[in-house]
Design a protein around this motif. Structure first.
Motif, PDB file in Angstrom:
ATOM      1  N   LEU A  22      54.059  46.455   1.372  1.00 29.77           N
ATOM      2  CA  LEU A  22      53.873  47.570   2.293  1.00 29.77           C
ATOM      3  C   LEU A  22      53.221  48.709   1.527  1.00 29.77           C
ATOM      4  O   LEU A  22      53.655  49.048   0.431  1.00 29.77           O
ATOM      5  N   ASP A  23      52.174  49.290   2.076  1.00 30.08           N
ATOM      6  CA  ASP A  23      51.494  50.405   1.431  1.00 30.08           C
ATOM      7  C   ASP A  23      51.982  51.714   2.036  1.00 30.08           C
ATOM      8  O   ASP A  23      52.036  51.855   3.251  1.00 30.08           O
ATOM      9  N   MET A  24      52.334  52.656   1.167  1.00 29.26           N
ATOM     10  CA  MET A  24      52.745  53.994   1.592  1.00 29.26           C
ATOM     11  C   MET A  24      51.672  54.960   1.104  1.00 29.26           C
ATOM     12  O   MET A  24      51.187  54.831  -0.025  1.00 29.26           O
ATOM     13  N   GLN A  25      51.309  55.922   1.955  1.00 32.60           N
ATOM     14  CA  GLN A  25      50.289  56.897   1.584  1.00 32.60           C
ATOM     15  C   GLN A  25      50.842  58.297   1.785  1.00 32.60           C
ATOM     16  O   GLN A  25      51.431  58.593   2.817  1.00 32.60           O
ATOM     17  N   TYR A  26      50.653  59.122   0.798  1.00 33.68           N
ATOM     18  CA  TYR A  26      51.036  60.522   0.856  1.00 33.68           C
ATOM     19  C   TYR A  26      49.751  61.312   0.675  1.00 33.68           C
ATOM     20  O   TYR A  26      49.209  61.405  -0.425  1.00 33.68           O
ATOM     21  N   GLN A  27      49.238  61.857   1.784  1.00 39.59           N
ATOM     22  CA  GLN A  27      47.912  62.473   1.802  1.00 39.59           C
ATOM     23  C   GLN A  27      47.964  63.957   1.476  1.00 39.59           C
ATOM     24  O   GLN A  27      48.766  64.698   2.041  1.00 39.59           O
ATOM     25  N   ASP A  28      47.086  64.393   0.577  1.00 38.64           N
ATOM     26  CA  ASP A  28      46.928  65.814   0.298  1.00 38.64           C
ATOM     27  C   ASP A  28      46.403  66.510   1.546  1.00 38.64           C
ATOM     28  O   ASP A  28      45.720  65.891   2.371  1.00 38.64           O
TER      29      ASP A  28
END
Length: 82
Positions: A22-28
Motif C-alpha cells: 500500500l502506498d501512502m502519500q503525504y503531499q506538501d
C-alpha cells in the motif's frame, strides 16, 4: 518535497484486502507553507512529520519497523526541534 511510504501487505488492517503493498502519500502544500519530512528511530520505526515554518513539527504518522518497505522524501535534518 513530499514523503511517499510503501507499506508491507502485513501492515494493512485485517478489514482491508491484502492485494500487495500500500502506498501512502503525504503531499506538501505551498498554500499552507506545510512540508513533510521523515525520520527514523534506532528501532527501525519511521515517523512522518508535518513541518511548519514558525511552529514545532507535528507527528503525522508513525510506522513500525515491519510495516514499511520503502520511503522517499526529505529526511529530517539532525538538530531540528520537534
Amino acid at each position: 518535497m513530499s514523503v511517499y511510504v510503501k507499506l508491507s501487505a502485513e501492515a494493512r488492517s485485517p478489514a482491508e484486502p491484502s492485494s500487495g503493498p500500500l502506498d501512502m502519500q503525504y503531499q506538501d502544500s505551498a498554500d499552507d507553507g506545510v512540508t513533510f519530512e521523515y525520520d527514523l528511530h534506532p528501532s527501525g520505526a519511521m515517523r512522518v512529520l508535518r513541518v511548519f515554518e514558525d511552529t514545532p513539527h507535528r507527528v503525522e504518522a508513525c510506522f513500525g519497523p515491519g510495516a514499511w518497505l520503502q520511503v522517499t522524501g526529505t529526511y529530517l535534518r539532525s538538530g531540528s526541534a520537534y
